[in-house]
Write a protein that holds these residues in place. Structure first.
Motif, PDB file in Angstrom:
ATOM      1  N   VAL B 174      -2.880  -1.833 -10.438  1.00 11.46           N
ATOM      2  CA  VAL B 174      -2.306  -0.764  -9.618  1.00 11.46           C
ATOM      3  C   VAL B 174      -2.655   0.574 -10.267  1.00 11.46           C
ATOM      4  CG1 VAL B 174      -0.170   0.238  -8.730  1.00 11.46           C
ATOM      5  CG2 VAL B 174      -0.404  -2.247  -8.887  1.00 11.46           C
ATOM      6  N   PRO B 175      -3.288   1.484  -9.534  1.00 12.03           N
ATOM      7  CA  PRO B 175      -3.680   2.763 -10.129  1.00 12.03           C
ATOM      8  C   PRO B 175      -2.486   3.510 -10.696  1.00 12.03           C
ATOM      9  CG  PRO B 175      -4.625   2.500  -7.944  1.00 12.03           C
ATOM     10  CD  PRO B 175      -3.649   1.392  -8.120  1.00 12.03           C
ATOM     11  N   GLY B 176      -2.731   4.236 -11.753  1.00  6.80           N
ATOM     12  CA  GLY B 176      -1.658   4.926 -12.457  1.00  6.80           C
ATOM     13  C   GLY B 176      -0.868   5.875 -11.581  1.00  6.80           C
ATOM     14  N   GLN B 177      -1.589   6.605 -10.677  1.00  8.45           N
ATOM     15  CA  GLN B 177      -0.865   7.583  -9.853  1.00  8.45           C
ATOM     16  C   GLN B 177       0.051   6.909  -8.848  1.00  8.45           C
ATOM     17  OE1 GLN B 177      -4.176   7.101 -10.392  1.00  8.45           O
ATOM     18  NE2 GLN B 177      -5.251   8.714  -9.266  1.00  8.45           N
ATOM     19  N   SER B 238       0.024  -4.716 -13.327  1.00 12.25           N
ATOM     20  CA  SER B 238       0.000  -6.086 -12.774  1.00 12.25           C
ATOM     21  C   SER B 238       1.239  -6.381 -11.953  1.00 12.25           C
ATOM     22  CB  SER B 238      -0.113  -7.114 -13.902  1.00 12.25           C
ATOM     23  OG  SER B 238      -1.285  -6.913 -14.636  1.00 12.25           O
ATOM     24  N   GLU B 239       1.939  -5.354 -11.549  1.00 10.33           N
ATOM     25  CA  GLU B 239       3.178  -5.588 -10.791  1.00 10.33           C
ATOM     26  C   GLU B 239       2.915  -6.331  -9.492  1.00 10.33           C
ATOM     27  OE1 GLU B 239       2.099  -2.733 -11.904  1.00 10.33           O
ATOM     28  OE2 GLU B 239       3.607  -1.717 -13.104  1.00 10.33           O
ATOM     29  N   TRP B 240       1.707  -6.171  -8.940  1.00  9.27           N
ATOM     30  CA  TRP B 240       1.390  -6.799  -7.659  1.00  9.27           C
ATOM     31  C   TRP B 240       1.427  -8.314  -7.738  1.00  9.27           C
ATOM     32  CZ3 TRP B 240      -2.738 -10.116  -7.541  1.00  9.27           C
ATOM     33  CH2 TRP B 240      -3.647 -10.030  -8.610  1.00  9.27           C
ATOM     34  N   VAL B 241       1.325  -8.869  -8.927  1.00  6.55           N
ATOM     35  CA  VAL B 241       1.283 -10.334  -9.064  1.00  6.55           C
ATOM     36  C   VAL B 241       2.559 -10.973  -8.533  1.00  6.55           C
ATOM     37  CG1 VAL B 241       0.950 -12.220 -10.694  1.00  6.55           C
ATOM     38  CG2 VAL B 241      -0.222 -10.056 -11.067  1.00  6.55           C
ATOM     39  N   ALA B 242       3.657 -10.231  -8.590  1.00  6.96           N
ATOM     40  CA  ALA B 242       4.914 -10.782  -8.089  1.00  6.96           C
ATOM     41  C   ALA B 242       4.817 -11.137  -6.610  1.00  6.96           C
ATOM     42  CB  ALA B 242       6.053  -9.785  -8.327  1.00  6.96           C
ATOM     43  N   LEU B 243       3.949 -10.431  -5.891  1.00  8.72           N
ATOM     44  CA  LEU B 243       3.815 -10.706  -4.457  1.00  8.72           C
ATOM     45  C   LEU B 243       3.252 -12.101  -4.212  1.00  8.72           C
ATOM     46  CD1 LEU B 243       2.443  -7.210  -3.405  1.00  8.72           C
ATOM     47  CD2 LEU B 243       4.762  -8.088  -3.122  1.00  8.72           C
ATOM     48  N   LEU B 244       2.486 -12.616  -5.151  1.00  2.27           N
ATOM     49  CA  LEU B 244       1.975 -13.986  -5.010  1.00  2.27           C
ATOM     50  C   LEU B 244       3.131 -14.980  -5.039  1.00  2.27           C
ATOM     51  CD1 LEU B 244      -1.179 -13.913  -7.313  1.00  2.27           C
ATOM     52  CD2 LEU B 244      -1.110 -14.008  -4.823  1.00  2.27           C
ATOM     53  N   GLY B 245       4.046 -14.742  -5.953  1.00  4.73           N
ATOM     54  CA  GLY B 245       5.213 -15.617  -6.011  1.00  4.73           C
ATOM     55  C   GLY B 245       6.018 -15.546  -4.729  1.00  4.73           C
TER      56      GLY B 245
END
Lengths: 523, 525
Positions: B174-177, B238-245
């Motif tokens: 996820v981009p920093g901004q 890597s916060e987006w990984v939670a969406l896989l769960g």
């Protein structure tokens, strides 16, 4: 005032005082605040007890989210009697500590939280809540947020693990009848196994008196009376109340009675060989607790009264002996009377009532080990007795005098405290026991308590004057060596790990797959 | 004869892959993928071929190196044995689980694809091949399940798209901004999920074309837990990984559910490779259950399903020591098992409970053994394995009061959010004491509440389970003496954040008000 608020008043007083002392560290008035709040809490409990009708019980629910474990308070004779006695003892301990000169430590917050937690244990309305409150009580008196803290670690862990027995009992009640609430559990819910599961935390706490408590190391020690004796007695009597007042199997009752009586005799005998005298009081208190435990399992109403008396009076006696007293003080001498279990002491009344109950059933022989315990206790006391050089009016002296007064006038506590407590454990038919100013009258005999107490006072006074400051019967002391307990409870914390062969893992995994195979193959 | 063409194409592609490098190797991999899609179209329907879009894109995005890595004799032998064994195993499974009257060689192709992926993962020649192995395993798993439990093209496409996730795990951040906004959005979603779980009796099912999503009470709770974990304790970006769960939990189709779990494990093991093999084994054991349910003979299918579910859970618990495996994969797996156990018959539930009990003993014994033997590497604590053991027992309880489910939620909060780092342990004053209480076994910590509920739930199930749970709880009281403040460190790259107080606060809140969580589980469950 709504009953829901009345029932919370003791906790509100204690927790408010705790908040106040927390925000005012090192304030000289903190001790008085703690004492006052605890006294108020005790007063509220007593008022609620006096307002209760015989045999009445009230459950005051606050949260009913869990139908089998509501957040509720139980107001009945047993809980209110224990709450009153425990909080009065706590208040006296705080008063004694407040009047101690030279000790600048601030125990008030911990003591207030411990008193509140003890009240929660006693007033909880279901077994699960009692279990949670017991853990809070252990946390409060140990102060060990860090679970690796070394202070009283062995005892703390022993209590935490033993209390799991109570959790299992609560779980079995929920499994059987869908609730662990005292009101919802029929008397045939708990069997012998559950009884022993709950007996375990009781025994551990009594054992803590004998093994861990070595007399007041500080000027006043709070936990023996409030965190060990009070919950132990309450737990046992509450469980018996849930079981209809007696064990389902008489043989088990006989075994437990015998075990308690023999333990009492053994502990009292051990006290004779205590040279330094520091462990004399803890051993004899533990012996009295063992006697109370033995009397509790009897199926007779008079035995139930005896055990209720024994447990309720043991709390203030333990509290008194948790106050450090000079050995030549009047308070120490008077407290030795309580430990000696002689006529005129509180413990003797319980022993006598138990003896009368057993005698009425033709089982007087069962009192032999208890009688031995009394004799041993007397020998141990005599060998450690000191003549008071002066009588100083302090909290401990007044406290000891008050206990003697109660022993002389048992009507002070029998009617308002003991009978409601015993009546909760099992029905006590009218006429079983009656107290008046002169003593006690039971269906099996009478006890002229006042007369005996006066006689004891006269005998002691004459003896003091005759002996002139010397006690003739004393076992020789070994000087210069401090008595060490032989058996120590230690959780093994390995300093250097033992080595295991490398194939141990293979064995572990192999066993796992074999078990999985069996589970898969079973029909 | 035409039905054997996919098998021929697969074989040719496999030979090209092993015999070449660079673009030829990539072409060979694409050929294998096309063969698998072709077989799916023959076995199910042409719409199922949409599954191949994701894997193909993954192969195109991750080209093979132009030079082959030189292998030693031992390496070559190992790779040869691995591929042979995996292919044989795939053939065996395909023959035992035939799809209708179709030839085994056709129905075995998705199995072969997964087998090749497994061989490349277990014995890779280089890092790109290992990553491609994960792509093939994820795609193969989705394909096998699609063949057994057919679904529409959208579902097939989403299931196949999970094969892109191993690549995304390496590259996508996820981009920093955008990160603060993204984190805020995830936390908002978590809050909405909790409110919905607490207030709405029935959320129901949502359909996006042929892709169905279930949003029941446990799924909403799990959603909240995963999203909070994704924001708080995953590596930065890597916060987006939670969406896989989330997808794994919400998807009704087993092909999407288990392939999303596989994708989650693949991403989790990008950074933390310590326990990747047991984690993938767990995915395999769990992913095969819908195939067994659909294709296996009814005389042995329920038995093997129960064993497979239990073993898969035990393996995942063994793997979930640190990192994303612990904070995302473990909660996802536990919640999936919670939902799956509800459909087991009484007899199979007992079987599950047996294996769960043995697994709990294994976890505790193994940790004790490691502690005693002081093996090299990180010295594992005793506390976390015991909590995992309680979790195992609680999942298997399935009591009518719902306390087992409640215990699972509480213990997952403890493992995934509370007991994951040592942050704040040296804090002083009220903050330090609150943190100590939140991470302790005293009431009102979440550990105490979860363990207590687990013991009660297991007593409902059986006396032996209850006693085992009580023994585990007793061991948990002693564990601090043995541990040396071992702390799982899931996010070495996670900087200190003011949100670090959320875990301890959740611990106290969950410990004080477990009834609220029970209500959420029951209300729309």
């Amino acid at each position: 005032m709504p009953l829901a608020l009345q029932a919370l008043l003791p906790f509100i007083a204690l927790l408010a005082a705790a908040a106040m002392v927390r925000t005012r560290p090192r304030n000289p008035a903190n001790g008085w605040i703690a004492f006052g709040a605890t006294a108020v809490a005790a007063g509220v409990a007593m008022v609620e007890l006096f307002r209760l009708s015989p045999g009445e019980h009230v459950d005051v629910p606050y949260l009913t989210s869990f139908p089998y474990a509501d957040l509720a308070i139980r107001l009945d004779g047993l809980s209110l009697a224990f709450a009153s006695v425990t909080l009065v003892t706590a208040a006296l301990l705080m008063l004694a500590r407040q009047l101690v000169q030279g000790d600048r430590r601030e125990p008030w917050l911990g003591w207030l939280l411990t008193a509140a937690a003890a009240g929660a244990v006693i007033l909880a309305a279901n077994l699960l809540l009692v279990y949670v409150a017991l853990q809070l009580l252990t946390l409060a008196w140990s102060g060990a947020l860090d679970e690796t803290a070394p202070r009283r670690r062995e005892l703390r862990l022993s209590l935490q693990i033993a209390d799991i027995g109570l959790l299992l009992a609560a779980a079995s009640a929920i499994q059987s009848v869908g609730t662990s609430a005292f009101s919802g559990v029929p008397s045939d819910t708990f069997g012998v196994a559950t009884f022993f599961l709950v007996l375990l935390p009781v025994v551990i706490r009594v054992g803590a008196l004998a093994r861990v408590f070595s007399g007041p190391a500080a000027s006043v020690v709070f936990e023996p009376a409030i965190a060990w004796v009070a919950p132990a007695g309450y737990l046992l009597l509450r469980l018996l109340a849930l079981m209809g007042g007696q064990l389902p199997d008489q043989r088990i009752a006989v075994v437990v009675f015998a075990g308690g009586a023999l333990a009492a005799a053994g502990l009292a005998a051990l006290a004779i060989w205590q040279r330094t005298g520091a462990r004399l009081a803890p051993l004899l208190i533990a012996a009295e607790a063992a006697i109370a435990l033995a009397l509790s399992v009897g199926g007779d109403p008079l035995l139930t009264v005896a055990s209720s008396w024994a447990w309720l009076t043991l709390i203030p006696v333990t509290g008194l002996l948790s106050v450090r007293m000079p050995r030549e003080s009047a308070a120490y001498g008077l407290s030795l009377v309580q430990l000696a279990m002689i006529p005129g002491s509180l413990a003797f009344v319980g022993v006598l009532l138990g003896g009368l109950a057993l005698s009425a059933r033709g089982l007087l022989l069962g009192m032999i080990p208890i009688a031995l315990a009394v004799v041993f206790a007397l020998v141990a006391i005599v060998s450690n007795a000191r003549v008071a050089r002066s009588i100083q009016l302090d909290v401990a002296t007044a406290w000891a005098g008050a206990l003697l007064l109660v022993a002389a006038l048992p009507i002070i506590v029998i009617n308002p405290l003991v009978l409601p407590a015993a009546g909760t454990v099992r029905p006590v038919p009218g006429g079983t026991i009656a107290a008046n100013l002169l003593g006690i009258r039971t269906v099996a005999g009478s006890w002229p308590a006042l007369l005996v107490s006066l006689a004891l006072a006269a005998v002691l006074g004459l003896a003091l004057g005759w002996l002139g400051g010397r006690v003739p019967f004393r076992l020789p002391r070994r000087r210069g060596r401090r008595a060490r307990p032989r058996f120590q409870l230690r959780w093994p914390v390995p300093v250097q790990s033992p080595t295991l062969p490398g194939w141990s893992r293979l064995v572990l995994w192999g066993g796992f797959f074999v078990a999985v195979g069996i589970a898969a193959a079973r029909p | 004869m035409i039905v054997y063409l996919p098998a021929v194409l697969f074989a040719v592609g496999l030979l090209v892959v092993y015999g070449s490098a660079g673009r030829w190797r990539q072409a060979g991999t694409i050929a294998m993928m096309v063969a698998a899609a072709w077989s799916l179209a023959l076995l199910v329907d042409p719409g199922s071929a949409a599954w191949a879009i994701g894997p193909l894109a993954a192969i195109l995005l991750h080209p093979s190196p132009s030079q082959r890595v030189r292998s030693s004799f031992e390496g070559l032998t190992r790779r040869g044995v691995t591929i042979a064994a995996s292919m044989l195993a795939a053939l065996f499974l395909a023959s035992r689980l035939p799809i209708g009257e179709n030839p085994v060689l056709v129905s075995a192709i998705p199995w072969f694809l997964a087998a090749v992926g497994a061989a490349w993962f277990v014995s890779p020649s280089d890092q790109p091949e290992r990553l491609q192995g994960q792509v093939l395993m994820t795609a193969g798993l989705a394909g096998v399940i699609l063949a057994a439990v057919p679904a529409g093209p959208t579902t097939a496409g989403v299931a196949g798209a999970m094969a892109l996730m191993p690549i995304a795990g390496v590259r996508a951040r996820v981009p920093g901004q955008l990160r603060p906004m993204f984190d805020g959005l995830l936390l908002l979603l978590a809050a909405v999920a909790v409110i919905l779980a607490a207030t709405t009796p029935a959320i129901g099912r949502y359909d996006l074309l042929d892709l169905s999503l279930n949003l029941t009470g446990p799924v909403l709770l799990a959603t909240a837990l995963l999203l909070v974990a994704g924001v708080l304790v995953t590596p930065v970006g890597s916060e987006w990984v939670a969406l896989l769960g989330l997808l794994a939990l919400a998807a009704a189709a087993p092909s999407v559910r288990w392939s999303a779990l596989a994708a989650l494990v693949a991403v989790a093991t990008v950074l933390e490779r310590r326990a990747e093999r047991p984690a993938w084994l767990a995915v395999g054991m769990l992913g095969i259950t819908p195939v067994l349910a659909a294709l296996a003979a009814s005389s042995w299918s329920p038995r093997v399903q129960a064993v497979s579910l239990a073993l898969g859970l035990v393996l995942m618990l063994l793997a979930a020591g640190t990192g994303l495996l612990r904070v995302l994969a473990l909660p996802t797996t536990a919640f999936l098992l919670l939902l799956a156990v509800g459909s087991l018959s009484a007899g199979q539930l007992v079987r599950f409970q047996w294996i769960a009990a043995v697994g709990a003993l294994l976890l505790g014994s193994r940790a004790l053994l490691n502690t005693v033997m002081q093996t090299s590497g990180a010295r594992e604590g005793l506390r976390d394995p015991l909590i995992m053991g309680l979790l195992l027992l609680a999942i298997g309880a399935r009591d009518s009061l719902g306390l087992g489910d409640l215990a699972v939620v509480l213990l997952l909060i403890d493992l995934a959010l509370v007991r994951i780092d040592d942050g704040g342990a040296r804090a002083k004053g009220w903050r330090g004491r609150s943190l100590s209480l939140a991470r302790s076994s005293w009431p009102p910590s979440v550990t105490f509440a979860g363990a207590t509920m687990a013991v009660i739930a297991d007593v409902q199930a059986s006396l032996i389970l209850g006693l085992l749970a009580a023994l585990t709880w007793a061991g948990l009281q002693l564990a601090p003496l043995v541990d040396r403040h071992h702390a799982g460190a899931p996010a070495r790259e996670r900087p200190r954040s003011v949100l670090g107080w959320i875990g301890p606060a959740l611990s106290i809140a969950a410990g004080v008000a477990p009834a609220l969580i029970l209500r959420m589980l029951r209300l729309s469950g």
